[in-house]
Design a protein around this motif. Structure first.
Motif, PDB file in Angstrom:
ATOM      1  N   GLN A 340      51.299  47.131  -9.228  1.00 34.88           N
ATOM      2  CA  GLN A 340      51.000  46.869  -7.817  1.00 34.88           C
ATOM      3  C   GLN A 340      50.545  45.428  -7.601  1.00 34.88           C
ATOM      4  O   GLN A 340      50.808  44.831  -6.548  1.00 34.88           O
ATOM      5  CB  GLN A 340      49.950  47.849  -7.310  1.00 34.88           C
ATOM      6  CG  GLN A 340      50.499  49.261  -7.129  1.00 34.88           C
ATOM      7  CD  GLN A 340      49.516  50.176  -6.447  1.00 34.88           C
ATOM      8  OE1 GLN A 340      48.328  50.107  -6.700  1.00 34.88           O
ATOM      9  NE2 GLN A 340      50.032  51.030  -5.580  1.00 34.88           N
ATOM     10  N   ASN A 343      53.579  43.459  -7.537  1.00 33.11           N
ATOM     11  CA  ASN A 343      54.205  43.676  -6.234  1.00 33.11           C
ATOM     12  C   ASN A 343      53.499  42.866  -5.152  1.00 33.11           C
ATOM     13  O   ASN A 343      54.142  42.355  -4.215  1.00 33.11           O
ATOM     14  CB  ASN A 343      54.176  45.163  -5.887  1.00 33.11           C
ATOM     15  CG  ASN A 343      54.986  45.489  -4.642  1.00 33.11           C
ATOM     16  OD1 ASN A 343      56.099  44.997  -4.485  1.00 33.11           O
ATOM     17  ND2 ASN A 343      54.420  46.306  -3.772  1.00 33.11           N
ATOM     18  N   GLN A 344      52.195  42.739  -5.289  1.00 33.56           N
ATOM     19  CA  GLN A 344      51.425  41.944  -4.338  1.00 33.56           C
ATOM     20  C   GLN A 344      51.869  40.478  -4.356  1.00 33.56           C
ATOM     21  O   GLN A 344      52.030  39.840  -3.306  1.00 33.56           O
ATOM     22  CB  GLN A 344      49.919  42.049  -4.659  1.00 33.56           C
ATOM     23  CG  GLN A 344      49.007  41.294  -3.711  1.00 33.56           C
ATOM     24  CD  GLN A 344      48.953  41.949  -2.337  1.00 33.56           C
ATOM     25  OE1 GLN A 344      49.372  43.086  -2.157  1.00 33.56           O
ATOM     26  NE2 GLN A 344      48.475  41.203  -1.350  1.00 33.56           N
ATOM     27  N   ASN A 364      49.323  46.712   0.796  1.00 30.21           N
ATOM     28  CA  ASN A 364      49.449  46.773  -0.666  1.00 30.21           C
ATOM     29  C   ASN A 364      48.111  46.518  -1.353  1.00 30.21           C
ATOM     30  O   ASN A 364      47.811  47.112  -2.394  1.00 30.21           O
ATOM     31  CB  ASN A 364      50.491  45.765  -1.159  1.00 30.21           C
ATOM     32  CG  ASN A 364      50.925  46.064  -2.592  1.00 30.21           C
ATOM     33  OD1 ASN A 364      51.585  47.063  -2.844  1.00 30.21           O
ATOM     34  ND2 ASN A 364      50.527  45.214  -3.527  1.00 30.21           N
ATOM     35  N   LYS A 367      46.362  49.681  -1.450  1.00 31.39           N
ATOM     36  CA  LYS A 367      46.886  50.551  -2.507  1.00 31.39           C
ATOM     37  C   LYS A 367      46.270  50.176  -3.859  1.00 31.39           C
ATOM     38  O   LYS A 367      45.921  51.049  -4.667  1.00 31.39           O
ATOM     39  CB  LYS A 367      48.408  50.437  -2.580  1.00 31.39           C
ATOM     40  CG  LYS A 367      49.141  51.093  -1.429  1.00 31.39           C
ATOM     41  CD  LYS A 367      50.647  50.932  -1.585  1.00 31.39           C
ATOM     42  CE  LYS A 367      51.407  51.549  -0.409  1.00 31.39           C
ATOM     43  NZ  LYS A 367      52.874  51.377  -0.547  1.00 31.39           N
TER      44      LYS A 367
END
Length: 398
Positions: A340, A343-344, A364, A367
């Motif tokens: 994640q 992804n950030q 995000n 998350k």
């Protein structure tokens, strides 16, 4: 004593925490009323050992016999006399030895109860200390989560003013914020209560705890033969076997010797009486007590075997729980959260190019925080399990 008891902690935590925990444990051991009560039972057992070898007190008798109430008769009778008597119970077999051995067993059991109580106390302290620290970390994450929700709400409100979002999105974010506030309040209450539990055990107010949260793969050692709880059952079984021997010895345990000196009138000679009283075990009372003691010894032996098996299975179950919590924590720490975070980085890069919306960044981030909170939940499960295993393994790991 404290150093030997905390071998495991020295292996998994830093020296600064060891000192902190040692201070808490010392306070608990020195001040805890339950432990002090058990210490008193050890003192009582010491006195019982002294008492076990003491003879019964002798009996001194002073009197007169053949008293005459007919004042018209002045002649002294030959049996008229004043006397001084002495009686003493004399043990003639191993009763005193067996009584002393039983008293020593009672002292050993009291000492083992003390060690068992200390293990339970340390286990509780470990659980409360780790729980407080993890929940405090989780509380901070929730606060960060709220900040992101608030920022997302402000962004959504701004978009709403430009007709790019709707009222439902804003209400949902406000609701999410309040739900997190409820979680924070619940955590705060648990943390405060855990501090109170520490104070209840240590009899001192603990204001803050500074410990590292190191999660390592641990292997619990199943060496249960020296565990106080197991030894208590062994000692009780041996004690009642001794009790059976004592009841058998009591069949002919004491001989009562009576000596009396009779002083008479000058016309008659003084004399002495000597007698010996021996108990006769005719009615089987002692045999019943022997059987009761043997049954009790057998009962503790059965409990011993059952407890050994229960301890072994409990340690296995704790090992499974420990492994599971460790693996789940590692998945969050080394796989889920890094994915994640990567992804950030991608979202932020695309946002700079105008490909994604700013709200995707905050979503995000939330998350990531949620998964960090979930990782702390697994960490708490790990340390809760470790705290329980500390009692059953006496802090032994490989």
């Amino acid at each position: 004593m404290i150093k030997n008891s905390f071998i495991l902690l020295c292996l998994i935590i830093s020296s600064s925490f060891a000192s902190n925990l040692e201070q808490i444990v010392n306070s608990a051991i020195n001040n805890n009323r339950d432990l002090q009560a058990i210490e008193k039972s050890i003192q009582i057992a010491n006195e019982q050992i002294k008492l076990s070898n003491k003879w019964d007190n002798p009996i001194l008798t002073i009197g007169a016999n053949d008293l005459q109430f007919d004042t018209s008769r002045r002649d002294l009778e030959p049996m008229q006399a004043q006397y001084l008597g002495f009686s003493q119970n004399i043990p003639i077999n191993d009763k005193f030895t067996l009584q002393e051995e039983i008293a020593i067993k009672d002292k050993s059991i009291a000492q083992l109860n003390y060690e068992d109580a200390k293990l339970k106390l340390k286990s509780k302290l470990i659980q409360y200390v780790y729980s407080i620290k993890i929940l405090e970390k989780k509380y901070l994450l929730l606060s960060e989560y709220q900040k992101n929700i608030k920022a997302l709400e402000e962004l959504t409100t701004s978009l709403y003013e430009n007709n790019k979002s709707n009222q439902n999105m804003i209400i949902d974010l406000k609701t999410d914020y309040l739900k997190v506030e409820v979680q924070k309040e619940e955590l705060k209450n648990i943390i405060n209560n855990n501090y109170l539990k520490l104070e209840e055990i240590t009899y001192e107010k603990v204001s803050s705890i500074d410990i590292p949260l190191d999660v390592k793969e641990l292997v619990l050692v199943k060496e249960i033969s020296n565990h106080p709880k197991i030894k208590i059952l062994e000692q009780n079984s041996e004690k009642f076997n001794k009790q059976a021997l004592l009841e058998d010895a009591k069949k002919f345990s004491d001989v009562k010797v009576n000596v009396a000196y009779f002083q008479r009138d000058d016309k008659y000679k003084d004399y002495a009486n000597v007698s010996v009283s021996i108990p006769l075990a005719l009615y089987g009372k002692e045999n019943i007590k022997i059987m009761q003691a043997k049954i009790k010894a057998s009962e503790f032996k059965d409990k011993l075997e059952d407890s050994k098996k229960s301890f072994e299975l409990k340690i296995e179950a704790l090992q499974n729980d420990l492994n599971s919590a460790y693996k789940k924590y590692q998945l969050f720490l080394n796989t889920i959260i890094p994915l994640q975070e990567n992804n950030q980085n991608t979202i932020e890069k695309y946002n700079s190019l105008g490909i994604t919306q700013p709200n995707e960044i905050l979503k995000n981030l939330n998350k990531i925080i949620k998964n960090k909170i979930a990782a702390y939940d697994e960490m708490k499960s790990y340390f809760d399990t470790y705290a329980q295993s500390y009692y059953f393994t006496q802090g032994k790991i490989r």
